[in-house]
Write a protein that holds these residues in place. Structure first.
Motif, short mmCIF file in Angstrom:
data_model
loop_
_atom_site.label_atom_id
_atom_site.label_comp_id
_atom_site.label_asym_id
_atom_site.label_seq_id
_atom_site.Cartn_x
_atom_site.Cartn_y
_atom_site.Cartn_z
N PRO A 299 -10.93 23.67 -50.37
CA PRO A 299 -11.64 23.68 -49.08
C PRO A 299 -10.93 24.55 -48.05
CG PRO A 299 -10.73 21.50 -49.54
CD PRO A 299 -10.39 22.36 -50.72
N ASN A 300 -11.73 25.25 -47.25
CA ASN A 300 -11.17 25.98 -46.10
C ASN A 300 -10.99 25.01 -44.93
OD1 ASN A 300 -10.69 28.72 -46.60
ND2 ASN A 300 -12.88 29.17 -46.60
N PRO A 301 -10.11 25.34 -43.99
CA PRO A 301 -10.01 24.49 -42.80
C PRO A 301 -11.35 24.50 -42.04
CG PRO A 301 -8.69 26.50 -42.57
CD PRO A 301 -9.19 26.48 -43.97
N ASP A 302 -11.67 23.39 -41.40
CA ASP A 302 -12.89 23.30 -40.59
C ASP A 302 -12.56 23.87 -39.20
OD1 ASP A 302 -14.96 22.54 -38.93
OD2 ASP A 302 -15.33 20.68 -40.03
N LEU A 303 -12.88 25.14 -39.00
CA LEU A 303 -12.44 25.84 -37.79
C LEU A 303 -12.99 25.22 -36.51
CD1 LEU A 303 -12.63 29.60 -38.89
CD2 LEU A 303 -10.90 27.87 -39.36
N LEU A 304 -14.25 24.78 -36.59
CA LEU A 304 -14.89 24.21 -35.40
C LEU A 304 -14.25 22.87 -35.03
CD1 LEU A 304 -17.07 24.78 -33.38
CD2 LEU A 304 -18.76 23.88 -34.97
N ALA A 305 -14.02 22.05 -36.06
CA ALA A 305 -13.41 20.75 -35.79
C ALA A 305 -11.98 20.93 -35.27
CB ALA A 305 -13.40 19.90 -37.07
N LEU A 306 -11.24 21.87 -35.84
CA LEU A 306 -9.87 22.12 -35.39
C LEU A 306 -9.85 22.58 -33.93
CD1 LEU A 306 -8.19 23.93 -38.41
CD2 LEU A 306 -7.59 21.70 -37.46
N ALA A 307 -10.76 23.49 -33.61
CA ALA A 307 -10.83 23.99 -32.22
C ALA A 307 -11.17 22.83 -31.28
CB ALA A 307 -11.88 25.09 -32.12
N GLY A 308 -11.99 21.89 -31.76
CA GLY A 308 -12.43 20.76 -30.93
C GLY A 308 -11.30 19.80 -30.59
N LYS A 309 -10.23 19.81 -31.39
CA LYS A 309 -9.12 18.87 -31.14
C LYS A 309 -8.35 19.23 -29.88
CE LYS A 309 -8.47 16.79 -35.51
NZ LYS A 309 -8.37 17.31 -36.86
N ASN A 310 -8.35 20.52 -29.55
CA ASN A 310 -7.54 20.99 -28.42
C ASN A 310 -8.39 21.68 -27.37
OD1 ASN A 310 -4.82 20.54 -28.40
ND2 ASN A 310 -4.51 21.88 -30.19
N LYS A 311 -9.56 21.13 -27.09
CA LYS A 311 -10.47 21.96 -26.31
C LYS A 311 -10.26 21.89 -24.80
CE LYS A 311 -15.20 20.63 -25.97
NZ LYS A 311 -15.37 19.92 -24.74
N GLY A 312 -9.64 20.84 -24.31
CA GLY A 312 -9.45 20.73 -22.86
C GLY A 312 -10.78 20.85 -22.15
N GLY A 313 -10.86 21.67 -21.10
CA GLY A 313 -12.11 21.79 -20.33
C GLY A 313 -13.05 22.86 -20.86
N ARG A 314 -12.69 23.46 -21.98
CA ARG A 314 -13.51 24.55 -22.51
C ARG A 314 -14.85 24.02 -23.03
NH1 ARG A 314 -9.69 27.00 -25.61
NH2 ARG A 314 -10.06 25.42 -27.19
N ILE A 315 -15.93 24.79 -22.81
CA ILE A 315 -17.25 24.43 -23.34
C ILE A 315 -17.33 24.92 -24.78
CG2 ILE A 315 -19.75 24.75 -23.08
CD1 ILE A 315 -18.76 23.59 -20.55
N HIS A 316 -17.66 24.02 -25.70
CA HIS A 316 -17.82 24.41 -27.11
C HIS A 316 -19.28 24.32 -27.54
CE1 HIS A 316 -13.49 24.02 -28.84
NE2 HIS A 316 -13.52 24.64 -27.69
N VAL A 317 -19.76 25.40 -28.14
CA VAL A 317 -21.14 25.43 -28.64
C VAL A 317 -21.10 25.70 -30.15
CG1 VAL A 317 -23.39 26.59 -28.49
CG2 VAL A 317 -21.94 26.40 -26.45
N GLY A 318 -21.80 24.86 -30.91
CA GLY A 318 -21.86 25.06 -32.36
C GLY A 318 -23.30 25.23 -32.81
N PHE A 319 -23.47 25.58 -34.06
CA PHE A 319 -24.81 25.75 -34.64
C PHE A 319 -24.91 24.85 -35.87
CE2 PHE A 319 -24.30 29.37 -32.02
CZ PHE A 319 -25.57 29.79 -31.68
N ALA A 320 -26.12 24.39 -36.14
CA ALA A 320 -26.32 23.57 -37.34
C ALA A 320 -27.58 24.05 -38.05
CB ALA A 320 -26.48 22.10 -36.94
N ALA A 321 -27.45 24.33 -39.34
CA ALA A 321 -28.62 24.72 -40.13
C ALA A 321 -29.13 23.46 -40.80
CB ALA A 321 -28.22 25.76 -41.17
N GLU A 322 -30.34 23.04 -40.45
CA GLU A 322 -30.83 21.76 -40.95
C GLU A 322 -32.16 21.92 -41.70
OE1 GLU A 322 -29.03 19.18 -40.79
OE2 GLU A 322 -27.59 19.67 -39.23
#
Ligand SMILES: Cc1cc2nc3c(=O)[nH]c(=O)nc-3n(C[C@H](O)[C@H](O)[C@H](O)COP(=O)(O)O)c2cc1C
Length: 394
Positions: A299-322
């Motif tokens: 498995p590769n690291p989950d980049l979005l989840a990792l970024a979310g651990k240290n996000k502070g006040g930053r706005i995070h936007v993700g995409f989901a293919a459903e």
């Protein structure tokens, strides 16, 4: 560009015919375009083409006075929201850099207080000459804008000096004209697929084109943001005014994110990052044989989840293919990755998802509010996403 007045300066090079396409794009976008040609330009494309397509008289001679138009250079300069010089010859660049004003276009450029965008086009030898390079540096240091030139086929062979494509010049012009609602805001965007190497010539990837992320980068740059676009392999051209970091694998992307996310205010994760990679990629080409080949994937690291651990006040936007239960699944992902907003795509429909020009999306915020959007071009969706992000920033 709607209701803006743009002066399109056309000078004497082979690429003058491409200015016709640029003019049509600006007209379609609702701009009032006034063309000012040099005498040399008129040797390449007839004035009538620009007059008919712009719906305005064309300015050429400094002492002419076409009917129905105050062609005085000062009046023209004041009226313009933007001046584009495409193609820009070595000559016009040299005149603007050195304070020469011996025809209508050079007078208008000098009299204007508005943005001027040059799209140089010339033979490589001319472009690379010390004189032209020094003139471009001088103009840049005074706040003039440049787009291109690119490298490729020239009238006299191959090399650097080819005028940037009209679509890219248009995009740059739209950026200069738009209102800077994200002025100076540092934004990081990922786009495209990743390539996970199996050996020297083979890899695992996916059909992402990068279009959504590039559209978001372009739109954010248009709004004045300082955009860093971390892109996996993509055939799309670099968006104007964006710092682009090209990567191959998920691990490369992770490194680029580690270096660029700190200090940013918005993170838009539009890349389709491979979930797995071969555990032991080979540096050589594995020889073809009749035997089956086992490739172990880790498995590769989950980049979005990792970024979310240290996000502070930053706005995070993700995409989901459903494919089903769009809202529930997307909301779950939003929580798991600590996102502020998720854009869920219905990939069952043919007009949405990987490789399509359009998307049928639902925007969901962390408070659970959901906005169901009709099918639209990814460029348009990028605008809506950034509108919502701007609201969150406030
Ligand atoms: C066939 C031909 C093609 C030319 N192409 C270019 C060109 O692409 N870029 C350039 O800087 N000059 C080019 N020139 C030279 C310019 O036309 C010349 O420097 C002229 O004085 C430019 O005038 P302007 O800047 O007032 O339009 C070309 C000349 C000829 C005869």
């Amino acid at each position: 560009m709607k209701d803006k007045t743009v002066i399109l300066g056309v000078t004497g090079g082979i690429a003058a015919y491409k200015a016709v396409d640029l003019l049509r794009m600006m007209k379609r976008a609702g701009a009032n375009v006034k063309v000012v040609m040099t005498e040399a330009a008129a040797r390449f494309v007839g004035e009538i083409t620009f007059r008919v397509l712009s719906g305005n008289p064309v300015g050429m001679g400094l002492f002419d006075s076409p009917e129905g138009w105050d062609v005085n250079h000062v009046a023209l300069a004041q009226e313009a929201d933007l001046i584009i010089v495409a193609p820009a010859t070595a000559n016009v660049i040299g005149k603007a850099a050195n304070g020469l004003a011996d025809d209508l276009l050079s007078c208008v450029i000098m009299a204007s207080r508005r943005s001027v965008l040059f799209a140089p086009a010339m033979n490589s030898g001319m472009y690379e000459s010390d004189a032209v390079q020094a003139n471009i540096e001088t103009l840049k240091s005074r706040g003039f804008h440049f787009i291109g030139p690119g490298t490729g086929d020239l009238a006299c062979g191959q090399g650097v000096g080819r005028m940037e494509e009209p679509g890219i010049i248009f995009e740059a012009a739209a950026g200069l004209l738009s209102c800077k609602t994200l002025d100076g805001v540092p934004v990081v965007i990922t786009a495209g697929p990743t390539r996970e190497k199996i050996d020297a010539v083979r890899f695992i990837s996916n059909p992402s084109t990068g279009r959504m992320g590039y559209a978001a980068a372009r739109e954010a740059a248009r709004r004045g943001a300082c955009v860093t676009l971390i892109s996996g392999p993509s055939d799309l051209s670099d968006p104007f005014g964006v710092k682009i970091i090209r990567v191959q694998s998920a691990l490369d992307m992770q490194k680029a994110l580690d270096e660029n996310l700190p200090g940013s205010k918005i993170f838009i994760s539009a890349a389709a990052v491979s979930d797995f990679r071969p555990s032991e990629p080979e540096d050589y080409k594995i020889k073809k044989s009749d035997a089956s080949l086992n490739v172990e994937l880790v498995p590769n690291p989950d980049l979005l989840a990792l970024a979310g651990k240290n996000k502070g006040g930053r706005i995070h936007v993700g995409f989901a293919a459903e494919t089903e239960d769009m809202k529930e699944n997307a909301l779950k992902k939003l929580g798991e990755k600590n996102l502020d907003m998720i854009v869920a795509n219905d990939i069952r429909s043919e007009d949405s998802g990987f490789g399509t020009e359009t998307d049928r999306a639902m925007i969901i915020l962390s408070d659970g509010t959901a906005e169901d959007l009709p099918v639209m071009k990814k460029e348009e969706l990028a605008g809506i996403i950034l509108d919502r992000v701007e609201k969150l920033l406030k």
